[in-house]
Motif scaffolding. Structure first.
Motif: not given
Length: 236
Positions: A88-90, A62-66, A71-80, A41-42
């Protein structure tokens, strides 16, 4: 559940059949992403150009913000959700962010949708397919409204929303789109489960094909090396 119309004796299918056939004819394998996909994803988001980042995040990230976002995605709450190519490239991903509980007073349960598509994968309707899949996922979990916040100049995103029947309100440089979702049904749950299963099968097949190609390439490289004299002994 609404019953399909009776056949009128013609060979052409009825409209409800056409809708089903069209959906599966244009089917795209969409997988649910998890923590193990965070690096992919990153990398996908970091590969977006300056303009694409601006449209996706609403500011020139910026790269840092991206990286912080990935890294902050919440896979327990949200759906990605993601779409992978044959390598096999995203190449496309969507983030369905559920509003933290409790929901706002007086507001129906809702989720916010965001999407990004790699430049090389555009023109194939991946954004619209991810939106449809996200809407199906959301309605099956009791979500009543799908929400999009986008820059008014983000024409592709707003087009996807309008095509789905969303109400779009523009406020200067920013726009908001609201799509009321129908209640879930047995058919909607079966449809989502089937799409999820087929997407996993598709990914597994792609992975096996990649492994097979790697083996074939390795054998070909060794054969070429031997043919070029790599296996000859010292000259007399």
């Amino acid at each position: 559940m609404t019953q399909p119309p009776e056949q009128d004796g013609k060979d052409s299918p009825q409209p409800w059949h056409q809708a089903v056939l069209r959906r599966w004819a244009d089917w795209v394998p969409i997988r649910s992403l998890a923590r193990r996909h965070r690096k992919r994803i990153k990398d996908h988001l970091l590969a977006l150009g300056e303009r694409d980042r601006y449209l996706r995040f609403g500011y020139p990230a910026t790269d840092e913000q991206v990286t912080k976002y990935a890294l902050g995605l919440d896979f327990d709450r949200d759906e990605v959700l993601g779409i992978f190519n044959r390598k096999l490239e995203l190449v496309a991903m969507a983030h369905l962010a559920y509003e933290p509980l409790p929901q706002r007073i007086g507001k129906p349960a809702m989720a916010e949708f965001g999407v990004s598509v790699a430049e090389k994968a555009r023109g194939r309707g991946f954004g619209a397919r991810l939106f449809e899949h996200a809407a199906l996922h959301a309605r099956n979990r009791g979500i009543e409204t799908l929400f999009i916040h986008a820059l008014s100049e983000n024409a592709p995103m707003l087009k996807i929303a309008r095509s789905a029947g969303a109400t779009v309100e523009r406020d200067g440089s920013e726009s908001e789109a609201w799509l009321r979702l129908p209640p879930d049904t047995v058919a909607s749950h079966v449809g989502e489960a089937l799409e999820r299963h087929l997407a996993e099968v598709d990914f597994t097949l792609k992975r096996h094909v990649r492994t097979l190609h790697a083996i074939i390439d390795g054998v070909a490289e060794v054969t070429q090396h031997l043919g070029d004299g790599g296996g000859k002994g010292p000259k007399p």
